[in-house]
Design a protein around this motif. Structure first.
Motif, PDB file in Angstrom:
ATOM      1  N   GLN A  70      10.010   6.391   0.460  1.00 34.50           N
ATOM      2  CA  GLN A  70      10.782   5.548  -0.458  1.00 34.50           C
ATOM      3  C   GLN A  70      11.295   4.302   0.263  1.00 34.50           C
ATOM      4  OE1 GLN A  70      11.235   6.301  -3.796  1.00 34.50           O
ATOM      5  NE2 GLN A  70      12.228   4.315  -4.091  1.00 34.50           N
ATOM      6  N   MET A  71      11.735   4.461   1.509  1.00 33.32           N
ATOM      7  CA  MET A  71      12.208   3.326   2.310  1.00 33.32           C
ATOM      8  C   MET A  71      11.070   2.330   2.558  1.00 33.32           C
ATOM      9  SD  MET A  71      14.431   5.607   4.989  1.00 33.32           S
ATOM     10  CE  MET A  71      14.683   4.324   6.193  1.00 33.32           C
ATOM     11  N   GLU A  72       9.894   2.865   2.890  1.00 35.33           N
ATOM     12  CA  GLU A  72       8.726   2.015   3.127  1.00 35.33           C
ATOM     13  C   GLU A  72       8.326   1.290   1.840  1.00 35.33           C
ATOM     14  OE1 GLU A  72       5.073   0.686   5.228  1.00 35.33           O
ATOM     15  OE2 GLU A  72       7.136   1.147   5.755  1.00 35.33           O
ATOM     16  N   LYS A 107       7.676  -3.604  -1.126  1.00 38.43           N
ATOM     17  CA  LYS A 107       7.761  -4.266  -2.429  1.00 38.43           C
ATOM     18  C   LYS A 107       8.600  -5.537  -2.334  1.00 38.43           C
ATOM     19  CE  LYS A 107       8.499  -3.353  -7.319  1.00 38.43           C
ATOM     20  NZ  LYS A 107       8.824  -2.337  -8.334  1.00 38.43           N
ATOM     21  N   ALA A 108       9.746  -5.460  -1.644  1.00 36.19           N
ATOM     22  CA  ALA A 108      10.613  -6.637  -1.477  1.00 36.19           C
ATOM     23  C   ALA A 108       9.889  -7.728  -0.695  1.00 36.19           C
ATOM     24  CB  ALA A 108      11.898  -6.231  -0.764  1.00 36.19           C
ATOM     25  N   ALA A 109       9.123  -7.311   0.332  1.00 34.10           N
ATOM     26  CA  ALA A 109       8.389  -8.294   1.147  1.00 34.10           C
ATOM     27  C   ALA A 109       7.336  -9.019   0.321  1.00 34.10           C
ATOM     28  CB  ALA A 109       7.733  -7.589   2.333  1.00 34.10           C
ATOM     29  N   TYR A 110       6.632  -8.287  -0.546  1.00 36.27           N
ATOM     30  CA  TYR A 110       5.617  -8.915  -1.396  1.00 36.27           C
ATOM     31  C   TYR A 110       6.251  -9.909  -2.363  1.00 36.27           C
ATOM     32  CZ  TYR A 110       1.109  -6.881  -0.286  1.00 36.27           C
ATOM     33  OH  TYR A 110      -0.084  -6.577   0.326  1.00 36.27           O
ATOM     34  N   MET A 117       1.052   8.850  -4.025  1.00 35.66           N
ATOM     35  CA  MET A 117       1.612   9.579  -2.876  1.00 35.66           C
ATOM     36  C   MET A 117       2.887  10.321  -3.269  1.00 35.66           C
ATOM     37  SD  MET A 117       0.908   7.349   0.594  1.00 35.66           S
ATOM     38  CE  MET A 117       1.392   5.716   0.019  1.00 35.66           C
ATOM     39  N   PHE A 118       3.762   9.663  -4.044  1.00 34.64           N
ATOM     40  CA  PHE A 118       4.978  10.334  -4.512  1.00 34.64           C
ATOM     41  C   PHE A 118       4.634  11.545  -5.381  1.00 34.64           C
ATOM     42  CE2 PHE A 118       7.221   6.145  -3.768  1.00 34.64           C
ATOM     43  CZ  PHE A 118       8.064   6.630  -2.776  1.00 34.64           C
TER      44      PHE A 118
END
Length: 628
Positions: free
Chosen positions: A23-25, A30-33, A153-154
Motif C-alpha cells: 500500500q505504501m509503494e 501513484k503520487a509520483a506519476y 496484487m492486492f
C-alpha cells in the motif's frame, strides 16, 4: 514509521504486513506519476523513454480479441533511443501546444510494440477523432500509472489470507519452517546436463510442494528449467510457466518451443518476429479455421449496434449473433488450450480471464528473484506445487518507496523460501560463460566460493597473457560526477576515458580481427544519464564507426540475462565524501561484472569507491591479478 522487517509465526500477519508495505509503494508511485509531467517536463519523459512525442496516429481497427486498436508511430527518433513501452502497460494520449499546456485525452493499453510502431487497445467509443488536431498542437502518448497490476496484487494477497485447501496449505508452508514434502526415487540421468543441473531436475521431479533452482550467472539456469519442464510434462498434461517481465516470458517460451513443446503465450512478445508471434494466443486464435466466421459475426454485431432505427426483432437478432459468437469463441479456446502443453504468461498476465477456472499441477516461476512477493501469489492460486528459478544475488524487484523497501517489500518469496527451506534449493555450480578470473570474485563474494568454471571457458581470453580484469582509476584524471535534473548522474571525464580505454584495447586486438571474429562489446553504467552520454560519444566517434553494430550501451538492468566478449563498466561516482548512492546495491554490480566472457574493464574513482568494503575488495582482487 517504517515497519520492522521480522518473521512472525503467523502467515496471516506476514501477509497483512506485506499488504501494508505494498500500500505504501502504491501510494508513492501513484503520487509520483501524478506529479511527473509537471515536475520534470515532457522533454525529460521522452528522454527517459516514458513518452513518445510527437506521434503520428495511424489506422484504427478491431483485433482478433475484439478490442478497438489504434496504431501510433513515433517520429523524430534519435539513434538508439530506447523506451519503456511494452505489452500490457497502461498509457495516456495527450496533446500539447507548449510544455506548460498539456491536454490529456483518453487512456489505453499497449497491445503490441515493434520498433517505432505501437498498437494501443482502447475502450469502445474512445474519441479517436480528438487526436486528429488542426490547431498545430502535437499529439503524444505517455506511460500511465498501472492501477491494474496493483489491484491484482492486492486481490491475490486477500485471497491468499482467506484461503483454505491447497492454496492455504502452500501459504502456511511458505511462511513457516514446516518441512516440504517430497517423493522418493533414484536419480535419473540426463546426458547433456552436468551433475548439479541433473540434480536440480531430479529435485524438481521429487518435490510435492516446492523446489528452487538457484542459477548464478552463466550456469545454464534456462537449460535446466526447460529440461525440468519437459520432464514434468512426461508426468502431467499441462503446466503454467510465468515470469515477472514479458522479456523473461519470451525467452523461456522460445527455448520451450525449441525443445519441441506446444506453448501458448498469453500476451504479446517484446521481440516481434514470426517465430515469437507464432505461439502467441492472439496469432493462434486468428489462424483457427473458425475465426473468419467469428470475425464476420462480430462485424455484424458492430453494424447492428450502429443502426439508428431499431425494429421489433433487433434484440432477438442481437442475442442470436452474440450467442453464436460466444459459442465459436469457446470452441476455438477449448481447442487452443486443449492442445497446449505449456501456458506461458507474466505473473500479472496469469489473471487473464482466459485462464478462469483453470488449475495446473505445477507452476514454474522464472526470474523469481526479480518478482514482488505479492505478484507471485497471483498465479500460485492455480497450482498444486511451485518451482522457483532465479538468482537472488542478481537484480532485485523494483521498489520505489524507500520506507517500503526498508520494511522488506524487496524481499522476494524465493528469498524467503531459500532462507527457511534450504533443503529445497539446488545451486547450479558449473558456469559456462566467463574466464575463471572474472568468475572468481563474484563466486567468493556472492556464492560462498562454490562456483566452478567449465574447462572450455576457464582460460578463455582474446589476447595471450592478457589480464582478464583491469580497473582504470579515473580519480587520477580529476574526474567529477554531476547531478542531472532527471535525478540521474553523469561523469563526462570518465565517459571520455571509457571510450579511450576501449579504443586502446581495440588497437591491441586489431581492427581486422574484431570484425572477422565479431567480438562484441557491452558498455554498462548504473546511471541512465551516463548511458545516454556514452551513446552520444560512441555515435560521434570516427574510430568506433566500423564497430558500432558490435557495441551496445545500456544500464545494468538493460544487460540482465545477456553476455558479451568484452564488458566496460563506468561507475560514475566521484566525490570527496565517498558517496556512492545506489552503487551500494551490490546485486546490480554482480550482474554488471558477470556479463563478460573474456575481458572486463572497470572505470571508477578508487578513492571514492573503495571506502565501501565491496569495491575495496574488488580493487584488491584486480591488483592481486597483476602480481600473479
Amino acid at each position: 514509521m517504517t515497519p520492522v522487517l521480522e518473521t512472525t509465526n503467523s502467515p496471516i500477519l506476514e501477509l497483512q504486513r506485506l499488504r501494508m508495505l505494498l500500500q505504501m509503494e502504491y501510494e508513492q508511485e501513484k503520487a509520483a506519476y501524478q506529479k511527473q509531467a509537471e515536475a520534470i517536463g515532457l522533454r525529460r519523459l521522452v528522454e527517459r523513454g516514458d513518452a513518445w512525442l510527437p506521434v503520428r496516429i495511424g489506422r484504427n481497427y478491431y483485433n482478433s480479441l475484439n478490442q478497438l486498436c489504434v496504431e501510433v508511430f513515433r517520429t523524430q527518433v534519435e539513434d538508439e533511443a530506447d523506451h519503456n513501452f511494452e505489452f500490457g502497460r497502461p498509457v495516456m494520449f495527450f496533446s500539447v501546444n507548449d510544455e506548460s499546456n498539456i491536454k490529456y485525452h483518453f487512456a489505453g493499453t499497449v497491445s503490441f510494440v515493434d520498433g517505432d510502431r505501437m498498437v494501443v487497445s482502447v475502450a469502445d467509443g474512445a474519441p479517436l477523432a480528438d487526436l486528429l488536431l488542426s490547431d498545430g498542437s502535437q499529439v503524444g502518448v505517455q506511460l500511465f500509472f498501472d492501477e491494474t497490476s496493483y489491484r491484482l496484487m492486492f486481490e491475490a494477497l486477500e485471497r491468499t489470507m482467506r484461503a483454505k485447501g491447497r492454496l492455504g496449505y502452500l501459504r502456511d508452508l511458505f511462511y513457516t519452517r514446516q518441512k516440504a514434502e517430497t517423493f522418493t526415487f533414484p536419480d535419473m540421468g540426463f546426458a547433456y546436463l552436468n551433475k548439479t543441473q541433473e540434480h536440480a531436475v531430479n529435485e524438481v521431479l521429487r518435490a510435492k510442494d516446492v523446489a528452487v533452482v538457484h542459477g548464478p550467472p552463466g550456469t545454464g539456469k534456462t537449460t535446466t528449467l526447460v529440461e525440468a519442464i519437459y520432464e514434468t510434462l512426461r508426468r502431467e498434461s499441462q503446466v503454467l510457466v510465468c515470469a515477472q517481465s514479458n522479456m523473461a516470458v519470451d525467452w523461456i517460451s522460445e527455448k520451450l518451443v525449441d525443445r519441441g513443446l506446444n506453448v501458448l503465450r498469453i500476451g504479446n512478445p517484446t521481440r516481434v518476429d514470426d517465430k515469437m508471434l507464432s505461439f502467441t494466443y492472439e496469432r493462434r486464435f486468428e489462424a483457427h479455421p473458425d475465426y473468419p466466421q467469428l470475425w464476420a459475426i462480430r462485424k455484424a454485431i458492430r453494424e447492428l449496434r450502429q443502426t439508428k432505427k431499431r425494429t421489433d426483432n433487433w434484440h432477438q437478432k442481437m442475442d442470436r449473433l452474440k450467442g453464436r459468437a460466444v459459442e465459436l469463441e469457446l470452441r476455438i479456446n477449448a481447442q487452443l488450450f486443449g492442445e497446449a502443453r505449456v501456458i506461458a504468461s507474466t505473473l500479472v498476465g496469469s489473471a487473464n480471464r482466459l485462464l478462469d477456472g483453470m488449475k495446473f499441477g505445477t507452476l514454474f516461476i522464472d526470474e523469481a528473484a526479480q518478482a514482488l512477493e505479492a505478484a507471485c501469489w497471483i498465479p500460485i492460486r492455480r497450482a498444486g506445487r511451485v518451482v522457483f528459478a532465479g538468482d537472488h544475488c542478481q537484480l532485485p524487484p523494483t521498489v520505489k518507496c524507500y520506507e517500503a523497501l526498508k520494511g522488506g517489500l524487496g524481499r522476494t518469496l524465493m528469498e524467503r523460501i531459500c532462507a527457511q527451506k534450504p533443503e529445497v534449493v539446488t545451486l547450479l555450480r558449473m558456469q559456462y560463460r566467463m574466464n575463471e578470473d572474472i568468475m572468481r570474485f563474484s563466486s567468493d563474494w556472492f556464492y560462498h566460493n562454490l562456483m566452478v568454471a567449465a574447462p572450455e571457458v576457464k582460460n578463455r581470453s582474446i589476447l595471450d597473457l592478457d589480464l582478464p580484469i583491469t580497473w582504470v582509476d579515473t580519480g587520477v584524471y580529476e574526474s567529477c560526477e554531476s547531478a542531472i535534473d532527471s535525478g540521474s548522474r553523469q561523469n563526462e571525464t570518465e565517459a571520455r576515458l571509457t571510450l579511450l580505454a576501449l579504443q586502446a584495447y581495440y588497437e591491441m586486438i586489431g581492427k581486422e580481427r574484431i570484425l572477422e571474429e565479431r567480438l562484441d562489446v557491452g558498455i554498462i553504467s548504473p546511471y541512465r544519464a551516463q548511458v545516454q552520454l556514452l551513446r552520444r560519444l560512441v555515435k560521434a566517434s570516427e574510430f568506433f564507426k566500423p564497430f558500432r553494430r558490435l557495441i551496445s550501451v545500456n544500464t545494468v538492468d538493460g544487460f540482465q540475462g545477456q553476455e558479451r566478449d568484452i564488458i566496460v563498466i563506468s561507475l560514475v561516482r566521484s566525490n570527496d565524501e565517498g558517496q556512492i548512492g545506489f552503487l551500494r546495491d551490490l546485486r546490480r554490480m554482480n550482474v554488471a561484472i558477470t556479463r563478460a566472457r573474456m575481458k572486463l574493464i572497470i572505470l571508477g574513482d578508487r578513492q571514492t569507491l573503495t571506502r565501501h568494503p565491496f569495491y575495496r575488495k574488488l580493487w584488491q582482487y584486480v591488483e592481486a591479478l597483476k602480481q600473479n
